[in-house]
Design an enzyme around this catalytic site. Sequence first.
Site, PDB file in Angstrom:
ATOM      1  N   GLU A 109      -6.598   3.685  -5.778  1.00 22.63           N
ATOM      2  CA  GLU A 109      -7.795   4.044  -5.003  1.00 22.63           C
ATOM      3  C   GLU A 109      -8.277   5.418  -5.455  1.00 22.63           C
ATOM      4  O   GLU A 109      -7.503   6.372  -5.459  1.00 22.63           O
ATOM      5  CB  GLU A 109      -7.489   4.065  -3.509  1.00 22.63           C
ATOM      6  CG  GLU A 109      -8.776   4.181  -2.696  1.00 22.63           C
ATOM      7  CD  GLU A 109      -8.649   4.964  -1.411  1.00 22.63           C
ATOM      8  OE1 GLU A 109      -9.495   4.791  -0.527  1.00 22.63           O
ATOM      9  OE2 GLU A 109      -7.717   5.788  -1.288  1.00 22.63           O
ATOM     10  N   ASP A 160      -2.907   4.834  -2.715  1.00 16.11           N
ATOM     11  CA  ASP A 160      -3.886   5.575  -1.928  1.00 16.11           C
ATOM     12  C   ASP A 160      -4.314   6.871  -2.635  1.00 16.11           C
ATOM     13  O   ASP A 160      -3.459   7.612  -3.134  1.00 16.11           O
ATOM     14  CB  ASP A 160      -3.220   5.915  -0.586  1.00 16.11           C
ATOM     15  CG  ASP A 160      -4.194   6.407   0.454  1.00 16.11           C
ATOM     16  OD1 ASP A 160      -5.074   5.641   0.856  1.00 16.11           O
ATOM     17  OD2 ASP A 160      -4.069   7.587   0.878  1.00 16.11           O
ATOM     18  N   HIS A 180     -10.757  -1.337   4.922  1.00 16.18           N
ATOM     19  CA  HIS A 180     -10.532  -0.774   6.261  1.00 16.18           C
ATOM     20  C   HIS A 180     -11.237   0.569   6.440  1.00 16.18           C
ATOM     21  O   HIS A 180     -11.112   1.170   7.503  1.00 16.18           O
ATOM     22  CB  HIS A 180      -9.031  -0.622   6.484  1.00 16.18           C
ATOM     23  CG  HIS A 180      -8.414   0.351   5.514  1.00 16.18           C
ATOM     24  ND1 HIS A 180      -8.307   0.080   4.163  1.00 16.18           N
ATOM     25  CD2 HIS A 180      -7.926   1.592   5.688  1.00 16.18           C
ATOM     26  CE1 HIS A 180      -7.779   1.120   3.552  1.00 16.18           C
ATOM     27  NE2 HIS A 180      -7.539   2.056   4.453  1.00 16.18           N
ATOM     28  N   ASP A 181     -11.929   1.058   5.415  1.00 18.01           N
ATOM     29  CA  ASP A 181     -12.637   2.344   5.517  1.00 18.01           C
ATOM     30  C   ASP A 181     -14.158   2.174   5.513  1.00 18.01           C
ATOM     31  O   ASP A 181     -14.875   3.181   5.512  1.00 18.01           O
ATOM     32  CB  ASP A 181     -12.282   3.240   4.315  1.00 18.01           C
ATOM     33  CG  ASP A 181     -10.833   3.682   4.309  1.00 18.01           C
ATOM     34  OD1 ASP A 181     -10.231   3.783   5.392  1.00 18.01           O
ATOM     35  OD2 ASP A 181     -10.305   3.932   3.209  1.00 18.01           O
ATOM     36  N   ASP A 192       0.868  -1.179   0.000  1.00 13.63           N
ATOM     37  CA  ASP A 192       0.000   0.000   0.000  1.00 13.63           C
ATOM     38  C   ASP A 192       0.907   1.233   0.000  1.00 13.63           C
ATOM     39  O   ASP A 192       1.749   1.377   0.892  1.00 13.63           O
ATOM     40  CB  ASP A 192      -0.854  -0.030   1.270  1.00 13.63           C
ATOM     41  CG  ASP A 192      -2.104   0.807   1.180  1.00 13.63           C
ATOM     42  OD1 ASP A 192      -2.036   1.902   0.596  1.00 13.63           O
ATOM     43  OD2 ASP A 192      -3.136   0.385   1.722  1.00 13.63           O
TER      44      ASP A 192
END
Length: 575
Positions: free
Chosen positions: A273, A214, A346-347, A106
């Site tokens: 993302e 990200d 995770h969000d 990530d």
Amino acid sequence: MSSSTDHNADEPWWKRAVVYQVYPRSFYDSDGDGLGDLGGLIEKLDYLHELGVDVVWVTPFYPSPQHDNGYDISDHCAVDPAFGTLADLDRLIDELHARGMKFVLDVVLNHTSDEHPWFLESRSSRDNPKRDWYWWRPPRRGTKPGTRGAEPTNWLSFFSEPTWTFDPGTGEYFLHLFSRHQPDLNWENPEVRRDLYSILRWWIERGVDGFRLDVINMISKRLPLQDGPPLADTGFGDGSESFITGPRIHEFVQELHREVIDASERVLLTVGEMPGVTTHEAALFTDPARDEFDMVFQFEHMSVDHGPGGRFDVRPVRLSSLKTSLGRWQESLAERGWNSLYWNNHDQPRVVSRFGSDDPRYRVASAKALGTVLHMLRGTPFVYQGEELGMTNYPFRSVEGFRDIESLNYHRLATELGIESGPLLAAMQYTSRDNCRTPMQWDASAHGGFTTGEPWISVNPNYPEINAADQVDDPDSVFHHYRRLIELRHEWPVVREGEFRLLLPDHEQIFAYLRLGGTDELLVVANLSSQEAEGELPEPGTWDEVLLSNFLDPHRPGQAFRPWEATVFRRQVTG
Ligand code: ISL
């Protein structure tokens, strides 16, 4: 005769893959400090191997002040001691490769921590050579620097603050789309890009097999930076026009591809993302001929229960909206491009509590049904830790239980704006990112077997009923249903490549679609409701083979489907 093992030799490995996402601080704690770590992840690799996933994506474990659980990086080429060492990471990559699995890193290239040496230099003086590595702007003309309203633009950050923080030392503001501890990098500056690319190349040499990038659609800002339209009742404006898919975004991404991905001899997986990305843009980003990314994370289906006020403005879900959205993405990326497929990360709150049912009567069936309709779509599926167990949202009772900066900052702003605490807490309980950050539930021992210490965030009290140890031993569990879904993708070309056709788009209970390709055709049908459901399906008598169902005696097309019943039917077509 069709052969389920046929496959196209040109197919890149990530088109056959299922990715598993690990949030290391909540996965498994090997040293009893209450925080998961890389050593803990290594101990659990056999579990992931048994599930059958091909790739593990691990969210940030770099040195970080942890204001945003590691998305505020202070050193891109190291491991935070709380998670382990670089030697642990090398071991993790080796252990994955030894099992035939891959590792996706990530990377956060839009911003750094405010404790990153680059930012420390940048803020040290106006003429520092790194000043221009971040976005510095003078206070708004005619205002008192440091007071509300003096910010260079009116934008509200993703974390409910102004996007600008005043630096008294140099008398200017710096930009941060997220928290004040995450200043945005200035991609207009070629030195910034050069250093970021060399970091990525360093990781490829270390053995990583791909990147999750990200908020990568926010790196190009529209100049000059200017006020956005007002956001109702907040005193702030919406700056997204200035930073979502900005004017140089494709140029930057193509440059990254050239400098990093092409420079490597290996086939890597890249997933960008992209909050707010449209189908049109996603088709450009993922068109192989353009050399940008393999796939993007889009958020349209994650906003079907959001009102105009965003994620904390919770609305009831209509199944027709969810299907229309997913169906549109399937169709828009059918000719060129490729979808990522996910319910959780995770969000996001836990999907069972969101689009399924956490009523104990239906939890297991609904978790399997949701897994089925997602995994039989065209694209690359992502499983977020605990999703394969049907883990649920956490029963938060007060604001003290939350840890996430997004939830806590929102709570502060909403309280200032006079939102009542009852509805506010109810929204946070339903939608907070902390719901999916509670520890992985390994077994029925204390703290769900996650740690022998005090966990950094509470474990969901339902761990005695929902845990990995029980499910691995139970062939009828959510875990084994996910394992079979993953097998189906590996086994059947039609799952990977078949054309998608949505059925019954307006039905508010049934999610049904066809996958067509070659001699195999699939009919995927799920009743995503707690009541019986009927719907007209094509050529009901022809779907004779059941590839997978969450019921032992699956009902056939033409019969009523029981609550949360989900089945994958196959037929062979000749000629
Ligand atoms: O849920 C969201 C959109 O519906 C947002 O949380 C969105 O995913 C997020 O704002 C962008 O996420 C990424 O960048 C953030 C970090 O906090 C998230 O954890 C990460 O996934 C800043 O780095």
